[in-house]
Write a protein that holds these residues in place. Structure first.
Motif, PDB file in Angstrom:
ATOM      1  N   TYR A  52       0.857  -1.181   0.000  1.00 22.16           N
ATOM      2  CA  TYR A  52       0.000   0.000   0.000  1.00 22.16           C
ATOM      3  C   TYR A  52       0.895   1.234   0.000  1.00 22.16           C
ATOM      4  N   ILE A  53       0.650   2.151  -0.925  1.00 17.02           N
ATOM      5  CA  ILE A  53       1.465   3.360  -1.039  1.00 17.02           C
ATOM      6  C   ILE A  53       1.185   4.297   0.137  1.00 17.02           C
ATOM      7  N   SER A  77       2.745   7.899   2.522  1.00 18.95           N
ATOM      8  CA  SER A  77       3.551   9.123   2.423  1.00 18.95           C
ATOM      9  C   SER A  77       4.740   9.113   3.374  1.00 18.95           C
ATOM     10  N   ASN A 116      -0.289  -5.771  -5.093  1.00 17.56           N
ATOM     11  CA  ASN A 116      -0.359  -4.326  -4.895  1.00 17.56           C
ATOM     12  C   ASN A 116      -1.819  -3.881  -4.793  1.00 17.56           C
ATOM     13  N   ASP A 126      -4.958  -1.651  -5.014  1.00 15.78           N
ATOM     14  CA  ASP A 126      -5.374  -0.586  -5.917  1.00 15.78           C
ATOM     15  C   ASP A 126      -5.470   0.746  -5.177  1.00 15.78           C
ATOM     16  N   GLU A 127      -5.218   1.843  -5.897  1.00 18.46           N
ATOM     17  CA  GLU A 127      -5.268   3.171  -5.278  1.00 18.46           C
ATOM     18  C   GLU A 127      -6.656   3.506  -4.747  1.00 18.46           C
ATOM     19  N   THR A 156      -8.799   1.715   0.556  1.00 22.49           N
ATOM     20  CA  THR A 156      -8.372   2.397   1.780  1.00 22.49           C
ATOM     21  C   THR A 156      -7.853   1.376   2.781  1.00 22.49           C
TER      22      THR A 156
END
Length: 254
Positions: A137-138, A140, A215, A217-218, A221
């Protein structure tokens, strides 16, 4: 048969003093107890046999809430974890529960996932021919998580909260293994903090090139409800979602 484990032990120290009196996973997330969230995920993933690992002093509270799972269309059994000796210890505790299975999904009881393609990703991971599957999960601030160590775009292993992360791909608390996990967990030794680390277990599979990376998906959540801020964020997210949709989400009775 795919089985599921929810790890709902631990002391929840980041939510003290609230969690000095009650398990974190029994706290309300908007209009439902936190434990409903991983329970719903497992049920929607097709898992019918579920083990919940809890603190000994919380066991009766979980049983009072969930019983044997009949009200939720699943079969629930319980084991206790006396001390928080690491996520990977879940497989040692679950030895009798995991006598017969094809894959097992381990989810941390304070992790929340939501998104249209979530269950498609879980299905992909379950059907993988690799012995282990993890999700990415991407984020920050990758230095706050276990993240993939990358070199020239190739994942090498998982690094736990690195000072200089080589990627922004965090590893959420959702893992899938075949029966090899019962053998590999025996090779683990306690870390410097005295725990059997899930990162060390997953890195065994990296050394064997036997791990699938899914991965997320964007549009999906992921929240780790281990802090007051993230706990509040999850409650607000579910509140907003239900008000917009007009119906309750993540109720395992449905």
């Amino acid at each position: 048969m795919v089985k599921g484990i929810i790890l709902a032990g631990g002391k929840g120290t980041r939510l003290y003093p609230i969690t000095k009196a009650v398990s974190k996973q029994l706290l309300p997330v908007y209009n439902k107890p936190m434990i409903f969230l991983p329970l719903y995920l497992l049920k929607k993933s097709g898992v019918k046999k579920i083990l919940i690992i809890v603190n000994p002093h919380d066991l009766n509270l979980f049983k009072k809430l969930l019983g044997n799972g009949n009200d939720y269309g699943v079969n629930i059994t319980y084991k206790t974890q006396k001390e928080p000796n690491g996520i990977a210890e879940a497989f040692i505790i679950s030895k009798t529960f995991l006598k017969k299975f094809s894959k097992v999904i381990l989810i941390l009881g304070d992790n929340f996932f939501y998104g249209a393609k979530l269950f498609e990703s879980i299905k992909n991971a379950i059907s993988s021919k690799k012995s282990a599957s993890i999700f990415t999960y991407i984020v920050s601030k990758p230095q706050l998580y276990g993240v993939l160590k990358m070199k020239s775009g190739v994942p090498l292993k998982i690094e736990e909260k690195p000072m200089k992360p080589s990627s922004n791909l965090a590893i959420p608390g959702l893992y899938i293994y075949n029966q090899s996990v019962m053998k590999n967990v025996r090779f683990l030794k306690p870390s410097k903090r005295g725990e059997l680390e899930i990162t060390d277990l997953n890195n065994i599979y990296f050394t064997k090139n036997d791990i699938h990376i899914e991965n997320l998906d964007e549009g999906i959540t992921w929240m780790d409800m281990g802090s007051f801020d993230s706990y509040l964020d999850a409650s607000m997210f579910i509140s907003s979602l239900e008000k917009r949709k007009g119906y309750e989400v993540y109720n395992p009775k449905k």
